[in-house]
Scaffold this motif. Structure first.
Motif, PDB file in Angstrom:
ATOM      1  N   ILE A 128     -17.362   3.263 -27.046  1.00  0.00           N
ATOM      2  CA  ILE A 128     -16.351   4.014 -26.306  1.00  0.00           C
ATOM      3  C   ILE A 128     -16.999   5.086 -25.453  1.00  0.00           C
ATOM      4  CG2 ILE A 128     -14.417   5.615 -26.584  1.00  0.00           C
ATOM      5  CD1 ILE A 128     -13.652   4.012 -29.078  1.00  0.00           C
ATOM      6  N   GLU A 154     -16.816   6.139 -16.760  1.00  0.00           N
ATOM      7  CA  GLU A 154     -15.618   6.681 -16.139  1.00  0.00           C
ATOM      8  C   GLU A 154     -15.938   8.003 -15.435  1.00  0.00           C
ATOM      9  OE1 GLU A 154     -11.390   8.406 -17.736  1.00  0.00           O
ATOM     10  OE2 GLU A 154     -12.529   7.014 -18.990  1.00  0.00           O
ATOM     11  N   ARG A 163     -16.739   5.852 -21.454  1.00  0.00           N
ATOM     12  CA  ARG A 163     -16.281   7.124 -20.903  1.00  0.00           C
ATOM     13  C   ARG A 163     -17.310   7.698 -19.924  1.00  0.00           C
ATOM     14  NH1 ARG A 163     -15.194  11.298 -24.245  1.00  0.00           N
ATOM     15  NH2 ARG A 163     -14.021  12.148 -22.520  1.00  0.00           N
ATOM     16  N   GLN A 177     -18.624   1.533 -32.806  1.00  0.00           N
ATOM     17  CA  GLN A 177     -17.433   1.554 -31.961  1.00  0.00           C
ATOM     18  C   GLN A 177     -17.392   2.820 -31.114  1.00  0.00           C
ATOM     19  OE1 GLN A 177     -14.387   1.065 -34.986  1.00  0.00           O
ATOM     20  NE2 GLN A 177     -14.013  -1.047 -34.365  1.00  0.00           N
ATOM     21  N   LEU A 178     -17.690   3.938 -31.750  1.00  0.00           N
ATOM     22  CA  LEU A 178     -17.654   5.211 -31.023  1.00  0.00           C
ATOM     23  C   LEU A 178     -18.674   5.223 -29.899  1.00  0.00           C
ATOM     24  CD1 LEU A 178     -17.140   7.939 -33.772  1.00  0.00           C
ATOM     25  CD2 LEU A 178     -15.602   7.325 -31.897  1.00  0.00           C
ATOM     26  N   TRP A 193      -8.802  -0.377 -20.939  1.00  0.00           N
ATOM     27  CA  TRP A 193      -8.858   0.105 -22.321  1.00  0.00           C
ATOM     28  C   TRP A 193      -8.416  -0.977 -23.289  1.00  0.00           C
ATOM     29  CZ3 TRP A 193     -11.922   3.581 -23.759  1.00  0.00           C
ATOM     30  CH2 TRP A 193     -12.233   4.638 -22.913  1.00  0.00           C
ATOM     31  N   ILE A 213     -11.333  -3.107 -23.861  1.00  0.00           N
ATOM     32  CA  ILE A 213     -12.287  -2.449 -24.755  1.00  0.00           C
ATOM     33  C   ILE A 213     -11.818  -2.543 -26.202  1.00  0.00           C
ATOM     34  CG2 ILE A 213     -13.323  -0.242 -25.365  1.00  0.00           C
ATOM     35  CD1 ILE A 213     -13.073   0.420 -22.318  1.00  0.00           C
ATOM     36  N   GLU A 214     -10.539  -2.403 -26.362  1.00  0.00           N
ATOM     37  CA  GLU A 214     -10.012  -2.515 -27.726  1.00  0.00           C
ATOM     38  C   GLU A 214     -10.360  -3.880 -28.301  1.00  0.00           C
ATOM     39  OE1 GLU A 214      -5.845  -1.717 -28.239  1.00  0.00           O
ATOM     40  OE2 GLU A 214      -5.985  -1.999 -30.415  1.00  0.00           O
ATOM     41  N   ILE A 216     -14.166  -3.940 -29.162  1.00  0.00           N
ATOM     42  CA  ILE A 216     -14.731  -3.224 -30.321  1.00  0.00           C
ATOM     43  C   ILE A 216     -14.130  -3.683 -31.635  1.00  0.00           C
ATOM     44  CG2 ILE A 216     -15.295  -1.163 -28.968  1.00  0.00           C
ATOM     45  CD1 ILE A 216     -12.925   0.201 -30.253  1.00  0.00           C
ATOM     46  N   PHE A 217     -13.041  -4.429 -31.591  1.00  0.00           N
ATOM     47  CA  PHE A 217     -12.552  -5.026 -32.830  1.00  0.00           C
ATOM     48  C   PHE A 217     -12.902  -6.504 -32.864  1.00  0.00           C
ATOM     49  CE2 PHE A 217      -9.846  -1.208 -32.661  1.00  0.00           C
ATOM     50  CZ  PHE A 217     -10.194  -0.683 -33.899  1.00  0.00           C
TER      51      PHE A 217
END
Ligand SMILES: Nc1ncnc2c1ncn2[C@@H]1O[C@H](COP(=O)(O)OP(=O)(O)OP(=O)(O)O)[C@@H](O)[C@H]1O
Ligand SMILES: [Mg+2]
Lengths: 477, 304
Positions: free
Chosen positions: B94, B101, B98, B90-91, B112, B115-116, B119-120
Motif C-alpha cells: 500500500i 500517488e 501511495r 500488505q502495508l 484501490w 489493489i485490494e 493484496i488479498f
C-alpha cells in the motif's frame, strides 16, 4: 450383521452410553475392513467407534463380553456366529458346546496348582484357563436361581480358595527366592510381591466374572444377563452413596466440569470492552480511505474471568456431598483466581486461602476439617445464622459480577431460615444458584426449607449425580 | 479409484511402528489401521506421558510423512490455526502505491479496488498448520496437540475443517483439500470436548502400558540397561501405579528414572537406590511419602 450390531448398540444405550447413529454406521464400516474371527480386533473396532470416554470403558467391556466372545465354542469364530444371524446352524452351535458335550473331568488339585502358577506369574493365558476351569468345576449354573453373576462369583472364589493360595504364595516368596533375585531387603521384597499378587488376584477375579457371565448367557440369553448386570455409570452415581472407588472415579470427572462451569459463568462484555487491534480489519478498512489507516479496528475481547463465591454446607447431614463439594470447589479454585469459597454449619468461615495453599485435595479436606471455624453454637446446620454471618462478613465484597453458588440440603434443624438475608445477598450479586443434593421428592419435607429460599435464587437444582451437575453447567450456557 | 493403503493389515501397523521405536499393542494398532481405512481423525486421550504425542510423531516416521504440528493453547484462534494475512507485506504494498500517488498520479477508486484484490491474494497469505496440512502436496501427518486447551469456538472451527476438508477464506473463496491426511488429536482431559468432535473421531484411550510392554519400551529406549534392571524398574513402577496417588509415574518418568539409575551406576534396585531417586518418579511430597511407606515400609502383617 447390522441386526446384531444394533442389538449391541441398544444394550450399550440401555447401560447409559450415548451412542449416536453416525457412530453405529462407523462401527459397521470398521467391522467390514477387519478379520471378524479376531475377537480382539472386533473389540477394538467397536470400542473406538462407539465409546468416546474412558469412563465408559468398563460398561462397554461387560456388554461386549456378553455379545461377542464365547470362547466356550471350540473352533468357531465368535463374532461371525453373531454376524451371520441368518445361518440355520446358529441354534445348534449355541446350545450344546461346553455345557454338555466335551466336558473333561477337572482334577481339583490340578486346578489349584494351575491357579497357583497363574497368580504367581500373572500370565494372562494361565489366568484365563484357570478362570474357565474354576467356573466349569465350581460355578455350574443352578437353573432355579435368578440370573446373578455375583452369586456364582462368590461361590467359585470360595471353592477355589484364592485367599489361602495367596497367603501360601506370600510365604513362599519370602523363603523361596534366592537372595540374588530379590529387589532390596525383606520389606521391599515383600511389598512388591504382595502388590503384584493382589493385582493378579484382581485379574483372576475379573476373568472368573467374565466367564460366569458368558456361561449365563449360554443359559439365559444375552439380554437377560445384560439387564442383570447394568450398573450406574460414574455420572449417574449418587454422591451420597458413593463408595471410595466411586469417589476416585468421580474426582477425575470433576476437573473438566469445574472448568466448563467457570467459563460458562464468565461474563461476555463484548460491547463494552475492546480486544486487541485487528490488523486485518484495519487494513481492509484503510482501503476506503486511500490506504491510510484512519480507523483502527479491534478484535472482540476475550471473556473476562468469572467471579464466583461458593458457600457450602459441610454438616453431617450432607457429609458425603460435602466431600464432593469440596472437590468441586477445589477444582474450580485451582484453575481460576477469582473464586472464593466459604463453608458453614452454623458458623461460617472462608477457606479460599486453605485451598490456595493446600498441595492436594486430601490436604485441603483435612485442613478444612481441622482449621475452618464453622461451628458457632451447636454444630448442627443453621442456615439462618450461617447466612447472617456470611452477609456481615462477606456481603460487602459481593458485586454485580459475582455468582453466588450455595451448596446444601436446606435442612435447617427447625431454626429460622431468615430468607430475607438471602434476598438481600441476591440484590448485591449477579446471580444466585442453589445446588441441593437431596432427591427433589424430599424437598420441603421435615425441616427442609428449600421452598423458602427458592424464590430468592436464580435457579435451584437437584444435584445428586455428576450428570445433574453437568446439566446444571449446560443450562448456564 | 481405490486408494493405495499404506498399511495392509493390523499387524503391519504394529511392525511399522516398532521399526521406528514405538511399541504398541494390537488395540492401538487397530485404531491406526481403521483411521487410514475410514479416513477419520483419531482423538487420543489419557494420562500425561503415556505416549500420545509420540504416537503421532511415530506414525509420521513410519509413513515417511512430514509431521505438521499444531500446539494448542488458551487463546489460540483462527489466525494461528488456518491462515493469516501477511499485513507487513500488505502495508508495504500500500505504501508503494501511495508513494506513486504522491509522485503525481491520481489513484482512482477503481485502482484501490485492484489493489485490494492484489493484496488479498495467495502471495500475501500465511498458511498455518491445519490449512498447510490439507493443502500439502507431499504426504503429511497432522498432529493437533492438547486440543483441550483451546476455547470451544476454536474447537468448533477445527471440527468444521476436519469434517469438510475445506476452508473458506473470505477474500479468496473456498480452498479445497489436496489430501486427507492422517490426523491425530490429543487431549489431557482438562475439559470435556464437544460431542460433535468426539462423534467425528475414532477414540483411543492411551493408558499406562502393560508391564511387559513397558519393559520392552525401557529396553529399546535405554539400550544400556540390563534386562534385570529393566525388570526391576517396571515392577516398582507397577506398584506405584497401583497406589492412589495424585500423579502416577508416566512412561517418560520411567525412562528418566532408568537413565538416572544408569548414570548413577546402579545395577540393582534396593531401598537406598529407590529412596534416593524417588523424586524423579513422583512430583508431590505426599505421594513420595506414601510411596516410601508402601514400598519400603514394613508391612504389619502379610495381607492375603
Ligand atoms: N509406546 C511407546 N513406545 C516407545 N516409547 C514410548 C511409547 N509411549 C511413550 N513413549 C515414550 O514416552 C515419552 C512420553 O510420551 P509423550 O510425550 O508422547 O506423552 P504424552 O502422552 O503426549 O504426554 P503429555 O500428556 O504430557 O503431552 C516419549 O518421549 C516416548 O519416548
Ligand atoms: Mg503430549
Amino acid at each position: 450383521m447390522l441386526d446384531v450390531l444394533s442389538g449391541f448398540v441398544d444394550e450399550l444405550r440401555a447401560s447409559g452410553l450415548p451412542v449416536s447413529v453416525t457412530e453405529t454406521i462407523d462401527a459397521a464400516d470398521a467391522l467390514s475392513v477387519i478379520p471378524l474371527d479376531d475377537v480382539a480386533a472386533v473389540r477394538a473396532c467397536l470400542s473406538t467407534t462407539l465409546v468416546k470416554s474412558a469412563d465408559h470403558e468398563v460398561a462397554f467391556g461387560r456388554v461386549f463380553d456378553l455379545f461377542f466372545s464365547r470362547r466356550g465354542l471350540p473352533g468357531i469364530p465368535s463374532a461371525e456366529i453373531l454376524i451371520e444371524t441368518e445361518s440355520p446352524d446358529v441354534e445348534e452351535i449355541f446350545v450344546p458346546g461346553r455345557l454338555s458335550g466335551n466336558r473333561r473331568a477337572i482334577d481339583p488339585r490340578e486346578l489349584r496348582e494351575r491357579a497357583r502358577r497363574a497368580l504367581a506369574s500373572g500370565d494372562e493365558e494361565l489366568l484365563t484357563q484357570t478362570a474357565q476351569q474354576a467356573v466349569e468345576l465350581y460355578g455350574s449354573v443352578e437353573s432355579a436361581r435368578p440370573v446373578g453373576v455375583a452369586y456364582y462369583l462368590q461361590k467359585t472364589l470360595r471353592a477355589l480358595d484364592v485367599e489361602s493360595i495367596l497367603s501360601q504364595l506370600l510365604a513362599d516368596a519370602r523363603s523361596g527366592t534366592e537372595p540374588g533375585e530379590r529387589i532390596g531387603g525383606d520389606a521391599m521384597h515383600d511389598n512388591l510381591v504382595r502388590s503384584e499378587l493382589m493385582r493378579h488376584a484382581d485379574a483372576l477375579r475379573e476373568e472368573i466374572r467374565r466367564e460366569i457371565a458368558r456361561l449365563l448367557v449360554d443359559e439365559r440369553g444375552a439380554g437377560a444377563v445384560a439387564r442383570s448386570m447394568r450398573r450406574p455409570l460414574v455420572e449417574d452415581l449418587d454422591f451420597m452413596h458413593a463408595s471410595a472407588d466411586d469417589l476416585v472415579a468421580m474426582r477425575r470427572a470433576i476437573y473438566p466440569l469445574a472448568r466448563i462451569l467457570a467459563s460458562r459463568l464468565a461474563h461476555r462484555r463484548r460491547h463494552r470492552r475492546r480486544g486487541p487491534l485487528d490488523i486485518r480489519a484495519t487494513i481492509r478498512r484503510s482501503l476506503s480511505s486511500g490506504g491510510v489507516p484512519l480507523e483502527p479496528r479491534f478484535r472482540r475481547p476475550h471473556p473476562s474471568r468469572p467471579e464466583i463465591f461458593v458457600l457450602a454446607d459441610v454438616s453431617g447431614s450432607v457429609s458425603a456431598f460435602a466431600r464432593f463439594t469440596v472437590h468441586l470447589v477445589y477444582a474450580i479454585a485451582e484453575q481460576f483466581s477469582n473464586v472464593r469459597c466459604a463453608v458453614f454449619i452454623d458458623g461460617v468461615d472462608e477457606v479460599t486461602g486453605i485451598f490456595r495453599r493446600a498441595a492436594s485435595i486430601e490436604e485441603a479436606i483435612a485442613e478444612v476439617g481441622a482449621k475452618a471455624d464453622v461451628v458457632d453454637a451447636h454444630g448442627h446446620s443453621n442456615y439462618g445464622s450461617a447466612f447472617r454471618l456470611f452477609a456481615q462478613r462477606y456481603g460487602p465484597s459481593l458485586t454485580k459480577k459475582t455468582n453466588l453458588i450455595i451448596l446444601g440440603d436446606a435442612r435447617g434443624n427447625y431454626h429460622s431460615g431468615e430468607s430475607e438475608i438471602l434476598q438481600s445477598l441476591r440484590r448485591r450479586a449477579h446471580r444466585v444458584f442453589w445446588l441441593n443434593p437431596e432427591p427433589r421428592s424430599y424437598w420441603g419435607t421435615g425441616d427442609s426449607i428449600i421452598g423458602e429460599y427458592a424464590p430468592h435464587c436464580d435457579g435451584v437444582f437437584e444435584c445428586r449425580t455428576l450428570r445433574q451437575l453437568k446439566d446444571f453447567v449446560d443450562r448456564l450456557a | 479409484m481405490t486408494p493405495a493403503y499404506r498399511f495392509s493389515d493390523i499387524k503391519s501397523v504394529r511392525d511399522a511402528l516398532a521399526a521406528v521405536g514405538y511399541l504398541c499393542d494390537d488395540a492401538i494398532a487397530t485404531v491406526l489401521y481403521l483411521a487410514e481405512r475410514l479416513q477419520k481423525p483419531i482423538l487420543v486421550e489419557g494420562p500425561a506421558g503415556t505416549g500420545k504425542t509420540e504416537l503421532a510423531k511415530s506414525l509420521a516416521l513410519a509413513l515417511s510423512s512430514r509431521l505438521i504440528r499444531l500446539q494448542c493453547y488458551e487463546g489460540l484462534d483462527e489466525s494461528k490455526v488456518l491462515y493469516e494475512w501477511n499485513y507487513r507485506k500488505q502495508l508495504l504494498r500500500i505504501q508503494v502505491e501511495r508513494n506513486e500517488e504522491d509522485a503525481g498520479r491520481e489513484a482512482h477508486h477503481d485502482e484501490w479496488r485492484r489493489i485490494e484484490g492484489d493484496i488479498f491474494s495467495e502471495e500475501f497469505l500465511l498458511t498455518r498448520p491445519v490449512l498447510e496440512a490439507i493443502r500439502a502436496d507431499d504426504p503429511v501427518v497432522l498432529l493437533i496437540d492438547e486440543i483441550d486447551r483451546v476455547e470451544i469456538e476454536t474447537e468448533a472451527l477445527l471440527l468444521e475443517v476436519l469434517s469438510e476438508y475445506q476452508v473458506s477464506i473470505a477474500e479468496l473463496g473456498t480452498v479445497r483439500a489436496r489430501q486427507i491426511p492422517p490426523v491425530v488429536l490429543t487431549s489431557n482431559g482438562t475439559r470435556e470436548l464437544s460431542e460433535a468432535l468426539k462423534r467425528r473421531c475414532l477414540y483411543l484411550y492411551l493408558d499406562y502400558p502393560s508391564q511387559e510392554r513397558e519393559r520392552e519400551i525401557v529396553i529399546s529406549k535405554v539400550p544400556e540397561i540390563s534386562e534385570r534392571l529393566a525388570d526391576e524398574v517396571v515392577r516398582v513402577i507397577g506398584l506405584l501405579r497401583s497406589l492412589d496417588l495424585q500423579k502416577h509415574p508416566s512412561i517418560s518418568e520411567t525412562l528418566d528414572w532408568a537413565r538416572t539409575l544408569i548414570v548413577l551406576g546402579i545395577e540393582h534396585l534396593d531401598e537406598a537406590a529407590t529412596s534416593s531417586t524417588m523424586n524423579i518418579l513422583l512430583k508431590y511430597r505426599e505421594d513420595i511419602d506414601r510411596a516410601q511407606r508402601e514400598l519400603l515400609g514394613h508391612a504389619s502383617k502379610p495381607r492375603a
